[in-house]
Design a protein around this motif. Sequence first.
Motif, PDB file in Angstrom:
ATOM      1  N   TYR A 117      -7.531  -0.512   8.910  1.00 14.92           N
ATOM      2  CA  TYR A 117      -6.130  -0.366   8.498  1.00 14.92           C
ATOM      3  C   TYR A 117      -5.318  -1.240   9.451  1.00 14.92           C
ATOM      4  CZ  TYR A 117      -1.517   1.850   8.380  1.00 14.92           C
ATOM      5  OH  TYR A 117      -0.171   2.076   8.309  1.00 14.92           O
ATOM      6  N   ASP A 152      -7.786   9.238  10.830  1.00 10.05           N
ATOM      7  CA  ASP A 152      -6.634   9.283   9.921  1.00 10.05           C
ATOM      8  C   ASP A 152      -7.105   9.927   8.619  1.00 10.05           C
ATOM      9  OD1 ASP A 152      -4.851   8.161  11.653  1.00 10.05           O
ATOM     10  OD2 ASP A 152      -4.401   6.382  10.446  1.00 10.05           O
ATOM     11  N   VAL A 198     -10.978   5.908   9.387  1.00 13.70           N
ATOM     12  CA  VAL A 198     -10.373   6.560   8.209  1.00 13.70           C
ATOM     13  C   VAL A 198     -11.581   6.973   7.351  1.00 13.70           C
ATOM     14  CG1 VAL A 198      -8.683   6.325   6.333  1.00 13.70           C
ATOM     15  CG2 VAL A 198      -8.468   4.899   8.381  1.00 13.70           C
ATOM     16  N   GLY A 226       0.811  -1.222   0.000  1.00 15.92           N
ATOM     17  CA  GLY A 226       0.000   0.000   0.000  1.00 15.92           C
ATOM     18  C   GLY A 226       0.836   1.260   0.000  1.00 15.92           C
ATOM     19  N   SER A 257      -0.784  13.408   7.509  1.00 13.17           N
ATOM     20  CA  SER A 257       0.542  12.890   7.158  1.00 13.17           C
ATOM     21  C   SER A 257       0.952  13.347   5.762  1.00 13.17           C
ATOM     22  CB  SER A 257       0.501  11.362   7.176  1.00 13.17           C
ATOM     23  OG  SER A 257       1.709  10.839   6.673  1.00 13.17           O
TER      24      SER A 257
HETATM   25  C1  PLP Z   1      -5.055   4.885   7.156  1.00 11.97           C
HETATM   26  C2  PLP Z   1      -3.579   5.044   7.248  1.00 11.97           C
HETATM   27  N1  PLP Z   1      -3.054   5.667   8.299  1.00 11.97           N
HETATM   28  C3  PLP Z   1      -1.725   5.827   8.432  1.00 11.97           C
HETATM   29  C4  PLP Z   1      -0.856   5.350   7.476  1.00 11.97           C
HETATM   30  C5  PLP Z   1       0.621   5.527   7.673  1.00 11.97           C
HETATM   31  O1  PLP Z   1       0.925   6.880   7.728  1.00 11.97           O
HETATM   32  P1  PLP Z   1       2.392   7.375   8.121  1.00 11.97           P
HETATM   33  O2  PLP Z   1       3.326   6.960   7.043  1.00 11.97           O
HETATM   34  O3  PLP Z   1       2.240   8.860   8.229  1.00 11.97           O
HETATM   35  O4  PLP Z   1       2.735   6.755   9.420  1.00 11.97           O
HETATM   36  C6  PLP Z   1      -1.364   4.686   6.359  1.00 11.97           C
HETATM   37  C7  PLP Z   1      -0.438   4.108   5.351  1.00 11.97           C
HETATM   38  O5  PLP Z   1      -0.722   3.155   4.684  1.00 11.97           O
HETATM   39  C8  PLP Z   1      -2.746   4.529   6.242  1.00 11.97           C
HETATM   40  O6  PLP Z   1      -3.287   3.884   5.194  1.00 11.97           O
END
Ligand code: PLP
Length: 444
Positions: free
Chosen positions: A114, A224, A191, A14, A273
């Motif tokens: 996730y 997220d 999410v 991913g 992010s």
């Molecule tokens: C829903 C979700 N949150 C967080 C992340 C990871 O984020 P970071 O690289 O900022 O830790 C991902 C990455 O696949 C994601 O899909």
Amino acid sequence: MSSNTSKPINLQTGWPSARLCASAAILDGAQQVLTSETEAGPAMLYGPRIGHTPLRESLATWLSTFYAQSMAGNPTTKDRIAISNGASGNLANILQKFADPFYTRAIFLAEPTYFLACPIMEDNGFRGKLRGVPEGGPEHGGLDLGFLRQRLRETEAEAGRTAAESGRADAPVLKAGPLYPKVFKYIIYVVPTFANPSGKTMAEQTRRELVCIAREFDALVISDDVYDYLRWPADLTGGGDDALPPPPSRLVDIDRGMDGYDEKWGNTLSNGSFSKIIGPGVRVGWADCAPGLAFELGEVFNPDVQEAVPHHDGMHRANAGPHGVSVESSMDEKEGSTALAGGFFLYLRLPDDVPHARTVASVALREHGLRIAFGHLFVVAGDEGSIARAEGPGGISRCFRLCCAWHEEEELREGVQRLADTLASIRERMARGEAIREEALGVR
Ligand SMILES: Cc1ncc(COP(=O)(O)O)c(C=O)c1O
């Protein structure tokens, strides 16, 4: 029909391909900062714990522009922004500061979830306290809030009984005292926009009700919001980006805009992010939340990016429903009047006459050199109910996720062809009465 499987194709990973990362912009920015008399020092040394002030200011401006519509004239400000080392690291930080495994009763996660969120939560003391909440059908708008409310009531009643029997105060145990001024009874993790893995977008009304539930039960919703910026019209034959509707409202903006907002702590946190829009290697993210939360997050832990849009189109077009596979993700989700699509993933459902996705993934890897992410990966760890729902009627064990950001368009087409070949060969074997062998598969 057999495909050329000499070159492995990985539609499971991913991540964005390096070609999509904003390397040139980062190089340019780094050059400017590190050759600047005033900025080079602060960039290389320890800074304020909550994060570099100019970065917090420019993030506030950028977010206020992108989400202008849902902020309704009430832009976010730097006192609400804390810089993080990415959304995953920030999830751990949030739990360290605002959750106590002896007091915080449970963490609820939207299902399918996730999957890397689960181990982060378990590492922070919540092993055995993770609970899945199904996304539900179209009538639920992306989260079955009736289910969530019912589980919250039951969990709360149970916590009350336990406290009464033990004779102990129902108060934080580990996270007590001035270092922990706010500990929530519940965490809810979602999410809501272009979710991983389902690609779905939560309806506005569901978002509002979720905020109300969070307030009622003293929950912090960690949202997220990492895919919001990767968006395009679902109908790519129509207008270009100009035709895009405003992005869905973040939960944090809904919370802030509704009467009764807790100005200090709030009940929502937007976990942002740069991983999806610049590149995961930069390890920088942010929280946008009530100022009290932002400040306390700073106590835990010591740049044009819109080009990074993945190759969703090629895969989606190649995937016009052969072999009875249907698209589950929000490729035609309606937000307002214009259909909006986005994120890294296409989420599909297998027809009932083939084995579940884990078996299909095993055959695809073994015989066709194709890796896909199967539904069992996205159940909530340690929640038996989550597994039972996944394997029950309409459950996510029949679903799988394809990533459109890792490979180039040609390989995506080839990957989808291999999937079709896999299903055809499974069907042929089943018709001959042969058993379909399943082997254990790794996560990545
Ligand atoms: C829903 C979700 N949150 C967080 C992340 C990871 O984020 P970071 O690289 O900022 O830790 C991902 C990455 O696949 C994601 O899909």
